[in-house]
Every structure is written in structure tokens, then in C-alpha cells.
Design an enzyme around this catalytic site. Sequence first.
Site, PDB file in Angstrom:
ATOM      1  N   ASP A 203      26.841 -44.887  89.376  1.00 47.78           N
ATOM      2  CA  ASP A 203      25.461 -44.602  89.001  1.00 47.78           C
ATOM      3  C   ASP A 203      25.193 -43.097  89.023  1.00 47.78           C
ATOM      4  O   ASP A 203      25.610 -42.402  89.948  1.00 47.78           O
ATOM      5  CB  ASP A 203      24.567 -45.289  90.060  1.00 47.78           C
ATOM      6  CG  ASP A 203      23.098 -45.152  89.782  1.00 47.78           C
ATOM      7  OD1 ASP A 203      22.645 -45.730  88.800  1.00 47.78           O
ATOM      8  OD2 ASP A 203      22.419 -44.450  90.555  1.00 47.78           O
ATOM      9  N   GLU A 245      28.079 -43.555  84.619  1.00 45.21           N
ATOM     10  CA  GLU A 245      26.779 -43.503  83.959  1.00 45.21           C
ATOM     11  C   GLU A 245      26.358 -42.046  83.931  1.00 45.21           C
ATOM     12  O   GLU A 245      25.908 -41.500  84.935  1.00 45.21           O
ATOM     13  CB  GLU A 245      25.724 -44.321  84.711  1.00 45.21           C
ATOM     14  CG  GLU A 245      24.424 -44.368  83.942  1.00 45.21           C
ATOM     15  CD  GLU A 245      23.158 -44.292  84.796  1.00 45.21           C
ATOM     16  OE1 GLU A 245      22.104 -44.699  84.314  1.00 45.21           O
ATOM     17  OE2 GLU A 245      23.203 -43.784  85.933  1.00 45.21           O
TER      18      GLU A 245
HETATM   19  C1  GLC Z   1      20.472 -45.260  87.272  1.00 43.83           C
HETATM   20  C2  GLC Z   1      20.133 -46.735  87.213  1.00 43.83           C
HETATM   21  C3  GLC Z   1      18.660 -46.904  87.347  1.00 43.83           C
HETATM   22  C4  GLC Z   1      18.206 -46.310  88.649  1.00 43.83           C
HETATM   23  C5  GLC Z   1      18.649 -44.850  88.757  1.00 43.83           C
HETATM   24  C6  GLC Z   1      18.452 -44.327  90.135  1.00 43.83           C
HETATM   25  O1  GLC Z   1      20.010 -44.580  86.174  1.00 43.83           O
HETATM   26  O2  GLC Z   1      20.636 -47.304  86.041  1.00 43.83           O
HETATM   27  O3  GLC Z   1      18.282 -48.256  87.269  1.00 43.83           O
HETATM   28  O4  GLC Z   1      16.817 -46.389  88.753  1.00 43.83           O
HETATM   29  O5  GLC Z   1      20.009 -44.706  88.449  1.00 43.83           O
HETATM   30  O6  GLC Z   1      19.408 -44.875  90.996  1.00 43.83           O
END
Ligand code: GLC
Length: 557
Positions: A203, A245
Site C-alpha cells: 500500500d 500501489e
Molecule cells: C491506499 C488504499 C486506500 C487507503 C490509503 C491509505 O491508497 O488503497 O484505501 O485509504 O492507501 O492507507
Amino acid sequence: MSERKPWWEGAVIYELIPRSYSDGNADGIGDLHGLRHRLPYLRWLGVEAIWLTPIYPSPLQDGGYDITDFKNIHPELGDLSAFHRLLTAAHDCNIKVIVDLVLNHTSDLHPWFQRAKWASKGTPERDFYVWSDDPNRFAEAPVLFCKFESSNWEWDEVAQQYYFHRFHKHQPDLNYENPLVQKEMLQVVEFWLKKGVDGFRLDAVPFLFEEEGSRCEGLPKTHDFLKKVRTRIDSINSNALLLAEAIQPAHEAAPYLAEDELHGAFNFALTAHLFAAIATGTSQRLIDCLKKTKEILPGCRWALPLRNHDELWLGDGHLVPEDIVNSIRSGLHQGHGHWLNWGINRRLAPLLNGDPRANRLLHALIYSLPGMPCIYYGDELGMGDWPGLRDRDANRTPMAWTAARNGGFSAAPDPLLTLPPITAPGYDYRVINVEVQKQLPGSILNWHKRMLTCRKLLPALRHGDFELFDSDHPGVIVFARCFKSMKVLVAANLSAAGASFRLDLSKWDGYRTREVLWGCDFPRASKDWFVYLPSYGFSWWLIGEVSDSLQTKVDTI
Ligand code: GLC
Ligand code: CA
């Protein structure tokens, strides 16, 4: 000897939210036990890996991305032995399990943060997080959750300092300058690997380190730490996937994919271009994006999502040019009024006006472009959403399994449900559900299953290289995927009007061309090869002779 490919190359990944998937103990909340019983469905559908959004103890102010204990399971989902049972059962079904790993921050209720705020300034305990007396530091780092927050700093009365948070104020950023933080988080990675997980969706990877005068994204120190993560996983299970991500354009996301760093990354810019192509009915910008992506990083290491548990991230002109953002905002009418933070907060089906043709077309593209296609749970049914729910909960409602109460998600009384099942006109769970759609041969669910079966028979779609063809038609994209002797030609029409066009297939002159999805032969390949695709139509052709056994399998899909 044939080269062994890693399991994730071209693997179909299915993202699901355990709380919203299936309730195994009738308390209204989806759990690991419920999920385990749905594995036969996932195997039937043909997915190869499931990605679970965070399963850890959490006050759930941000869907579980606010963690209070990295080495445990949220009690509402089960416990570590339930996780073990899930993992074993998934592996028995030949399904890999990827878990979300939030490196950047914790919940403010995490014992580390509680300890930090009470600790004296300058101690290693305080320095688990990023503190400052001045809330103007790192002023160039954009506020990501701009709907909810106006600054990346929050005052803490106890600590008498500001702490840094890239996301919600209840999610303080860990301080990776502190070696103890690095050590703890590497131990977390090790903990789950030893439990047997097959990979991590990492993440928010760009934000681990901060530096004055920068956007605080993807700094060299961040890459150095991610390389340490890679070394650690390689020392335990070199088959585990690290999937980043990083909501950045491909040229900024590509450095995470250095050979000694992460294996895969989502291509969010491509996602935006896919939606823009549908919104405008034109393909040129999508083609340009694919050309650029290939130049930056060829191969199949990009993960290809359409939707996920967040808003459809479009950004402020940094991810994709502003005119692309605007074309999506003006072209997809059902998105109007649903802007949240940096994107559109709707599920796929409603965003596409409930048009199953557009839904199929976009999936057909991610099933045939180089990379790992990602399905968001429920999108295989064309499931709807519930606009108006808090934050991104609109897209996170329970999976619809049957026409029974609560869509078969849970036997609990309605008020106990984690989120309401969909009853909106056109998307009511009594019609849009797994059981009903399985029985309707023409359903979108059966279509997905058929596409995934077909994809499995065509390793060129999984491992093949990628070559774009000119079609001279503004709404059409054509490309080939070739692997060993297998050649698959793909064409898709992104416009709402039918498209007839000519392709120059002289390089394959005289070869047999067999359309796999329609199950019919086309004229042999030639310089002037004519094709017609209906509105939002697409085709996969096998080029050249194929073995009898493959032919039989393809013909009987
Ligand atoms: C990422 C996740 C999202 C979350 C953010 C903070 O972007 O996909 O859902 O709110 O991280 O952890
Ligand atoms: Ca439950």
C-alpha cells in the site's frame, strides 16, 4: 530447458474485501471462514490469486488501512488459525493469496503511536513517527485525502508537537529514518511470509520517506528500503510477489520495478486511459499510453485494474493529462457529482451506465493486454454501488451470492450488516447475484468465466510480447501477442458505433485466422484483411495453424 516463469506473470488477480465478501458466522460481517467457503466459486471463475484488503486489527476508520497490530487478524474476521485454514484451502484450490501490507503508516491507536506521543522528544520511541514543531515542513507534499484533510500535519496535545500524516489524521506516518521502524516492518514482512502468504500488495509505497523541497514521493531512500524488503522476501520465499500501489505515471512507477526491487506495480495511468477511451469513443490516446508504457517497461509486470476499493483515481493532471481527466468527467455521466478526493467514487457497472457491452469490452482488454488483469469483486456480475455511504464505502458493499435475504451474504438480521447489500433499481441483488447469473448462459458472469478459460488456453495472452497494429479507424485498437509459435491478434472497438476497417496482415500472408471467441474462421491473412466489429465489440484471433488438441479445446469453450 524451458525457462520457468514466475507464477504471477500474467496471473489473474481478484481483489476482495473480506468484511464484505461472505459472512461465515451470521454476525453480519464477512470473515475468513465465509471466504474459505467461497473458494470453489473463485476456482470455478478461473482466478489465480486473491488479494485481501487489510485483515489486521484496526478501528476501521479507513477500511482497515489503519492498523493497530500488524501481526494479527481482526477478531471480526477470525484469528491466525482461521487464516491458516484459508491459506491451505486456497492452495488446495490452486489459488494464491496476496495480503495488503501497509508500510507507510499505522492507526493513531497503534501502541507504537501511543508510546511515541508520551515519550520524550528525541527518543527512539518518539521517533517512530515524523514529528515537527513547524507544520510548514514538507509543504510541497500534496494532501491526498483533500476531501477530509487540509494539511499533512496534526497537532498532538500530549506530544506538544505536530505529527505528519499523508492520509487521514488518524493515520500517522511511520518514520523510516529510524532504523527501529525499518527493523519492525521487515519483521512484519517475515511474519506473514512464514505464515505462507504468496505475496503482498504494498500500500502507498511512494511515501515512506520525506525530504524538504520535494513531493515526498518515490525518494531514493524509499527505493533503498523497498530493496531491503525484496532481499528479505528472497531469503524466505523467492516466489512471493511484491506488488506496488504507486498512483503515479508509468515513468514514475517504473523505478519500483528495478530488478532488485518489486516485481509488479499497478498501471493506474493505463486504467484512466481505458476509461477515457470509452468516454470519448476514441482509441488514439490509449494507444499512445500503451506505446509509452512499453517503452518505459516492456513485459507483463504491470497489474491492470479497472476498479478497486478506492475512488477511480484520476488526479490533478499529474497521473494523466488534464484533458484525459476532463474527458472522463464529462463523458461518463453517471460519474457526475461523485468526485471524491482525486477521482470518481463509483463502481464499474454504474459508471458505465449499466451497459454490459462496455463492461465486457474493458475487461476483454485487461484480459488481453500484457500484465496481470485485476478483477474487483462483484464486477464480474456487473454489481452496483450505494452512493451516499461514508467515504469509499459506496464501492465496498456486500457481494451478492443469491436472491435470498441479504443477497446470501449473511444470515444476520439486516441492522447488523457491515454495509447494506445493493437493492438499487437495475442492480438489485435478487437479479444481480452469482447463483442467478450462473444459470443464465448469456450472463456477464458466465462471460467472464469463458474469457478466463479461453485466456488459459492462450499462453500468448499471458506471456507474449506486445505489438500494436495500425487500423486507421479512430475508435479501434489492434494488437498482437506472440509467445513461442503462438500468435494471437486482438481488436477492440471503443466506440458506440460499429466499426469496419482494414488491417495489413502481410507479415502473416496466407496464414489461417480463427476467431476464438466467436468460434469461426475468417479469411486467410493478407495485406487487405477486412474486419467488422460491432459497437464495443472485440475479437481474439489465433493466427496460423495450431495443434489439433488446442483447436479442439478452443472449439469447445
Ligand atoms: C491506499 C488504499 C486506500 C487507503 C490509503 C491509505 O491508497 O488503497 O484505501 O485509504 O492507501 O492507507
Ligand atoms: Ca462474520
